[in-house]
Design a protein around this motif. Structure first.
Motif, short mmCIF file in Angstrom:
data_model
loop_
_atom_site.label_atom_id
_atom_site.label_comp_id
_atom_site.label_asym_id
_atom_site.label_seq_id
_atom_site.Cartn_x
_atom_site.Cartn_y
_atom_site.Cartn_z
N THR A 153 0.83 -1.21 0.00
CA THR A 153 0.00 0.00 0.00
C THR A 153 0.86 1.25 0.00
O THR A 153 0.57 2.23 -0.70
CB THR A 153 -0.93 0.00 1.23
N LEU A 154 1.94 1.22 0.78
CA LEU A 154 2.83 2.38 0.85
C LEU A 154 3.62 2.57 -0.44
O LEU A 154 3.69 3.69 -0.97
CB LEU A 154 3.78 2.21 2.04
N VAL A 155 4.19 1.47 -0.96
CA VAL A 155 5.08 1.59 -2.12
C VAL A 155 4.30 1.72 -3.41
O VAL A 155 4.48 2.68 -4.18
CB VAL A 155 6.04 0.38 -2.17
N PHE A 156 3.43 0.76 -3.70
CA PHE A 156 2.74 0.73 -4.99
C PHE A 156 1.50 1.62 -5.02
O PHE A 156 1.15 2.16 -6.07
CB PHE A 156 2.33 -0.70 -5.34
N GLY A 157 0.84 1.78 -3.86
CA GLY A 157 -0.36 2.61 -3.84
C GLY A 157 -0.07 4.08 -3.68
O GLY A 157 -0.53 4.91 -4.48
N ASN A 158 0.71 4.43 -2.66
CA ASN A 158 0.95 5.85 -2.37
C ASN A 158 2.11 6.42 -3.19
O ASN A 158 1.99 7.50 -3.77
CB ASN A 158 1.24 6.03 -0.88
N MET A 159 3.23 5.70 -3.25
CA MET A 159 4.41 6.24 -3.92
C MET A 159 4.35 6.05 -5.44
O MET A 159 4.56 7.00 -6.20
CB MET A 159 5.67 5.58 -3.36
N ALA A 160 4.05 4.84 -5.89
CA ALA A 160 3.99 4.59 -7.34
C ALA A 160 2.67 5.01 -7.95
O ALA A 160 2.60 5.27 -9.16
CB ALA A 160 4.24 3.11 -7.61
N GLY A 161 1.62 5.08 -7.16
CA GLY A 161 0.32 5.53 -7.66
C GLY A 161 -0.34 4.55 -8.61
O GLY A 161 -1.07 4.96 -9.53
N ILE A 162 -0.14 3.25 -8.44
CA ILE A 162 -0.78 2.26 -9.30
C ILE A 162 -2.26 2.17 -8.94
O ILE A 162 -2.60 1.97 -7.77
CB ILE A 162 -0.10 0.89 -9.14
#
Length: 311
Positions: free
Chosen positions: A95-104
Motif C-alpha cells: 500500500t505504501l510503495v505501490f499505492g501511495n508512492m507509485a500511484g498504481i
C-alpha cells in the motif's frame, strides 16, 4: 538340510530315507496360492497414477499434516499469529510503495483490501510450490528407509498450507467487512460461490509445478535456486499489485496466458465486484491445471524409482 547327528526313528533308514521322504512329499503335496494384503512392485505403465495407494495411506497423510503444523510453531512465541502478520505487513508495504508512492490504480477499491485479496491467494500458491519443489531432497532420509506412497508427502504440504490460507482468509474477511460497512464501493456477487473451485485450481497448480520441479532437482540442484527466484518474479506477472484492466492491450494476452490471472481476477470479481471475469479464461486455467497435474504425477512416479541413486 543335512543334520550332523544320525536320523532317529521314525526314519530308521537314516539320511537317505529322510531325503526320499521329503522329495516324495514335495511332489505329492499341491502348492497353496498365496494371498497378500498389499504388493509392492515397480510401476510398468507410464500413466499409472497409483492414486488408489494414496487413499490407502490417508492416515499417514493426516499425520504428516499434523507434523508440519507442530514443526512450524516449534519454539515460536507468537505461534499462529505469524499467519496474520505476514500478509498484513506485506499488504502495508504494498500500500505504501505501490499505492501511495507509485500511484498504481486499484479500480477505485481501497488499496489495502485490493492488495490483501491478491496476496492471500498468491501466498498459498507460492508457499505450496516452494515447499513441494524440494520433496525428494527434504525427505530422502525417510524415503530410503520405509516404503509408502511418495505422493503423500507433497500432498500433505499442500493441505497444511490450506490451513494457513484459511487463517489468512479470516484476516481478509475482517478487512473486507471493515471497508464494506465504512461505505467503500464493494459489491459482492454470485461469482463468489466459485471460491471452492478457485481453491482447487490453486492447489492443483502448486502441486503440479512442485512435482515437476522436485523431479528435476534430483539431478539438477540448481533448479532449487532458480525456482525460488522465479517465484518472486512470477508474482509481478500476475495481477496481484495491479488490476488486469490496467495492463496495456498488447500485453494482456501474455498476462491471460498465466493460469493464475483468471483465478485471482475471479476472486476479486466475486468478493469485491471489480476485476475481469470470463468463463473462457477460467476454463483455460482449469484445463491447464488438469494437464499440469497429470504430467506432474507421471513424472514424479517415474522419478521416485531411481531418485535414491542420484539425490
Amino acid at each position: 538340510y543335512r543334520p550332523k547327528n544320525p536320523i532317529p526313528a521314525p526314519f530308521p533308514g537314516g539320511q537317505r530315507h529322510l531325503e526320499g521322504w521329503l522329495n516324495s512329499y514335495k511332489k505329492n503335496t499341491p502348492l497353496k496360492e498365496e494371498h497378500w494384503d498389499s504388493v509392492i512392485s515397480p510401476q510398468a505403465r507410464v500413466f499409472d497414477l497409483n492414486l488408489k495407494e494414496v487413499w490407502q495411506y490417508r492416515d499417514l497423510l493426516a499425520l504428516f499434516v499434523r507434523r508440519d503444523y507442530a514443526h512450524f510453531y516449534k519454539q515460536t512465541v507468537l505461534g499462529p499469529i505469524w499467519f496474520f502478520l505476514q500478509p498484513l505487513l506485506t499488504t502495508l508495504i504494498f500500500t505504501l510503495v505501490f499505492g501511495n508512492m507509485a500511484g498504481i490504480p486499484t479500480d477505485n477499491i481501497p488499496p489495502m483490501l485490493f492488495y490483501l485479496a491478491g496476496i492471500t491467494n498468491w501466498n498459498y500458491f507460492a508457499d505450496s510450490l516452494n515447499k513441494t519443489s524440494t520433496t525428494f531432497r527434504d525427505n530422502q532420509h525417510i524415503f530410503g528407509k520405509v516404503y509408502f506412497s511418495r505422493l503423500v508427502m507433497p500432498m500433505s504440504t499442500v493441505i497444511f498450507n490450506l490451513i494457513k490460507y484459511g487463517i489468512q482468509l479470516i484476516l481478509f474477511l475482517a478487512v473486507y467487512l471493515y471497508f464494506y460497512f465504512k461505505g467503500a464501493p464493494i459489491s459482492p456477487n454470485g461469482y463468489a460461490l466459485l471460491f471452492p473451485v478457485l481453491i482447487l485450481l490453486l492447489a492443483g497448480l502448486s502441486l503440479g509445478f512442485g512435482l515437476i520441479v522436485t523431479s528435476m532437482t534430483t539431478k539438477y540442484r540448481d533448479m532449487m535456486f532458480l525456482v525460488q527466484f522465479g517465484v518472486q518474479l512470477f508474482m509481478y506477472a500476475t495481477p496481484v499489485i495491479y488490476p488486469l484492466s490496467e495492463v496495456p492491450e498488447q500485453y494482456q494476452l501474455l498476462c491471460i496466458l498465466n493460469p493464475l490471472t483468471s483465478i485471482i481476477e475471479t476472486f476479486k470479481f466475486g468478493f469485491i465486484g471489480t476485476g475481469t471475469f470470463e468463463w473462457s479464461y477460467l476454463a483455460y486455467s482449469a484445463g491447464f491445471t488438469l494437464i499440469l497435474l497429470l504430467v506432474g504425477i507421471v513424472v514424479f512416479n517415474r522419478t521416485e524409482r531411481t531418485f535414491m541413486d542420484t539425490v
